[in-house]
Write a protein that holds these residues in place. Sequence first.
Motif, PDB file in Angstrom:
ATOM      1  N   LYS A 106      34.734  50.892  -5.311  1.00 30.26           N
ATOM      2  CA  LYS A 106      35.803  49.842  -6.357  1.00 30.26           C
ATOM      3  C   LYS A 106      34.105  48.787  -7.245  1.00 30.26           C
TER       4      LYS A 106
ATOM      5  N   TYR B  80      46.178  42.275  -0.168  1.00 29.62           N
ATOM      6  CA  TYR B  80      46.107  43.593   0.467  1.00 29.62           C
ATOM      7  C   TYR B  80      45.863  44.004   2.094  1.00 29.62           C
TER       8      TYR B  80
ATOM      9  N   GLN C 118      47.647  43.289   3.834  1.00 28.82           N
ATOM     10  CA  GLN C 118      49.276  44.817   4.211  1.00 28.82           C
ATOM     11  C   GLN C 118      48.965  45.865   4.430  1.00 28.82           C
ATOM     12  N   ASN C 119      47.596  46.451   4.076  1.00 26.46           N
ATOM     13  CA  ASN C 119      47.777  47.632   4.535  1.00 26.46           C
ATOM     14  C   ASN C 119      47.544  47.561   6.251  1.00 26.46           C
TER      15      ASN C 119
ATOM     16  N   TYR D 113      59.553  52.272   2.382  1.00 28.62           N
ATOM     17  CA  TYR D 113      58.299  51.089   1.484  1.00 28.62           C
ATOM     18  C   TYR D 113      58.879  51.509  -0.013  1.00 28.62           C
TER      19      TYR D 113
ATOM     20  N   LYS E 271      59.650  48.348  -2.310  1.00 31.25           N
ATOM     21  CA  LYS E 271      58.827  47.027  -3.316  1.00 31.25           C
ATOM     22  C   LYS E 271      58.484  47.072  -4.232  1.00 31.25           C
TER      23      LYS E 271
ATOM     24  N   SER F 248      53.160  43.255  -0.990  1.00 30.31           N
ATOM     25  CA  SER F 248      53.011  44.126  -1.872  1.00 30.31           C
ATOM     26  C   SER F 248      53.750  43.740  -3.565  1.00 30.31           C
TER      27      SER F 248
ATOM     28  N   PHE G 254      47.838  38.763  -9.067  1.00 32.39           N
ATOM     29  CA  PHE G 254      47.229  39.771  -9.476  1.00 32.39           C
ATOM     30  C   PHE G 254      47.228  39.428 -11.567  1.00 32.39           C
TER      31      PHE G 254
ATOM     32  N   ASN H  85      38.150  42.669 -11.218  1.00 34.03           N
ATOM     33  CA  ASN H  85      38.050  43.661 -10.231  1.00 34.03           C
ATOM     34  C   ASN H  85      36.521  43.021  -8.947  1.00 34.03           C
TER      35      ASN H  85
ATOM     36  N   MET I  25      37.285  40.999  -7.456  1.00 36.43           N
ATOM     37  CA  MET I  25      38.438  41.193  -5.679  1.00 36.43           C
ATOM     38  C   MET I  25      38.007  42.361  -5.165  1.00 36.43           C
TER      39      MET I  25
ATOM     40  N   GLY J  30      42.623  52.623  -6.747  1.00 41.22           N
ATOM     41  CA  GLY J  30      42.514  50.836  -6.885  1.00 41.22           C
ATOM     42  C   GLY J  30      42.629  50.483  -8.483  1.00 41.22           C
TER      43      GLY J  30
ATOM     44  N   VAL K 165      45.308  51.134 -10.102  1.00 47.76           N
ATOM     45  CA  VAL K 165      46.236  50.268  -9.964  1.00 47.76           C
ATOM     46  C   VAL K 165      46.202  49.240 -11.041  1.00 47.76           C
ATOM     47  N   ALA K 166      44.484  48.617 -11.186  1.00 40.14           N
ATOM     48  CA  ALA K 166      44.311  47.532 -11.784  1.00 40.14           C
ATOM     49  C   ALA K 166      45.041  47.396 -13.078  1.00 40.14           C
TER      50      ALA K 166
ATOM     51  N   LYS L  26      53.642  50.698 -13.520  1.00 46.64           N
ATOM     52  CA  LYS L  26      53.303  51.220 -12.588  1.00 46.64           C
ATOM     53  C   LYS L  26      53.923  51.661 -11.559  1.00 46.64           C
TER      54      LYS L  26
HETATM   55  O1  C5P Z   1      51.595  49.831  -2.389  1.00 52.38           O
HETATM   56  P1  C5P Z   1      50.971  49.079  -3.611  1.00 52.38           P
HETATM   57  O2  C5P Z   1      51.378  49.280  -4.891  1.00 52.38           O
HETATM   58  O3  C5P Z   1      51.320  47.749  -3.614  1.00 52.38           O
HETATM   59  O4  C5P Z   1      49.512  49.301  -3.580  1.00 52.38           O
HETATM   60  C1  C5P Z   1      48.281  48.871  -4.649  1.00 52.38           C
HETATM   61  C2  C5P Z   1      47.065  49.395  -4.178  1.00 52.38           C
HETATM   62  O5  C5P Z   1      46.119  48.948  -4.916  1.00 52.38           O
HETATM   63  C3  C5P Z   1      46.537  48.309  -2.934  1.00 52.38           C
HETATM   64  O6  C5P Z   1      46.346  49.096  -2.033  1.00 52.38           O
HETATM   65  C4  C5P Z   1      45.300  47.829  -3.358  1.00 52.38           C
HETATM   66  O7  C5P Z   1      44.321  47.701  -2.437  1.00 52.38           O
HETATM   67  C5  C5P Z   1      45.490  48.631  -4.366  1.00 52.38           C
HETATM   68  N1  C5P Z   1      44.399  47.157  -5.934  1.00 52.38           N
HETATM   69  C6  C5P Z   1      43.097  47.925  -6.315  1.00 52.38           C
HETATM   70  N2  C5P Z   1      42.741  46.666  -7.285  1.00 52.38           N
HETATM   71  C7  C5P Z   1      43.273  45.738  -7.337  1.00 52.38           C
HETATM   72  C8  C5P Z   1      44.899  45.937  -6.932  1.00 52.38           C
HETATM   73  C9  C5P Z   1      45.009  47.052  -6.286  1.00 52.38           C
HETATM   74  O8  C5P Z   1      42.724  48.342  -5.661  1.00 52.38           O
HETATM   75  N3  C5P Z   1      43.022  44.900  -8.237  1.00 52.38           N
END
Ligand code: C5P
Length: 335
Positions: free
Chosen positions: A55, A99, A102-103, A122, A125, A193, A200, A215, A218, A262, A265-266, A277
């Motif tokens: 990443k 995170y 959380q993991n 889960y 969330k 989560s 974010f 990113n 992070m 990941g 998701v961002a 999302k």
């Molecule tokens: O279960 P949830 O939707 O909260 O998980 C989001 C996942 O997205 C996390 O595992 C986190 O590591 C990843 N993430 C990421 N980079 C981001 C935001 C989230 O890798 N900027």
Amino acid sequence: PVGRKVKFLKWASLFALMCQSVVATAMLRYSRERQPDPKKQYLTSSSVAMAELYKLLMSSVFLLIDLDFSWSEYKTAFRQSFVLDWTDTLKSMLPAFLYLIQNNLLWAASNYLDPAVYLATYQTKILTTALFMVVLLGRTISRIQWFSLLLLILGVTLLQVGLHDHKGRILSTDSLSEPLFGLLLLVTACFLSGFAGVYFELILKSSPVSLWMRNVQMSSASLAFGIMTCYFYDAEVVWRKGLFHGFDWFVWLTIVAWASGGLLVACAIKYADNIMKGFATAFAIVISAFTDSVFFGSRLTSVSQSGAALVVISVLFYHGVCWGIFPRMRISFPK
Ligand code: C5P
């Protein structure tokens, strides 16, 4: 044209996230199943650290592309972020840290709970995310939209409970010894989560720092945490067998597929929002159930099918408000 481009990026990132979730979930499962000997299996901690490294590399490349390949602007951006504005950079480390917790909570909770209960709980969330969006971002969510979020959770829950009932519950008496403790871990993970995702979104949308720089910030923090986790949990195995023992081309491919999630998701949080999302990943769960039944031979029970239908209905309800089908009956929390 700018509005059109953002709209395209919004739907493209949601669609890509949905596809990625389907593919990566199947790959993760297969990458474990194809190596039945636990001694030869790859370490979770080193695969997580490698995902963070991927990443970090990809975000750095996208940042360079964003800056039109200008090396001097690239160096300035890094100096600005990591030297001059390091207090702002620390803000990105908070979700990275959350995170990580959380993991770990998810991993621990899976030892105490039945997989169906685990996966279904889960999904709460989605509600914690909506709650934080109202409280932190001042978003208003109408009554019908809250109702549709509840439908979404119910749908995904029925889908998973139906699937797992059919497969036979993978339970041992040990794993049920402390189900309440497991639930407590899981509910905490849901709050983390929700908070991490919305936080974010807040720092992305309220500051001029670009998506890819956020990113980079992070994932550098997550990489450092990932390496520490390797050291604390698996130092002995890494020392004896090496960091990459059990890795082959398929494991690397799984890591790339998983880590791309990941990044997606961002993008989805930036161009759409946390709730959209949530819908994209819920749809991925539905599609995974169908592909499972086609490729892995599992049978979709009527409970699962009604769950899948509810997921689709919930999307119509949620967006019905935006499309003007339902009136906007808003309930908002004081900021
Ligand atoms: O279960 P949830 O939707 O909260 O998980 C989001 C996942 O997205 C996390 O595992 C986190 O590591 C990843 N993430 C990421 N980079 C981001 C935001 C989230 O890798 N900027």
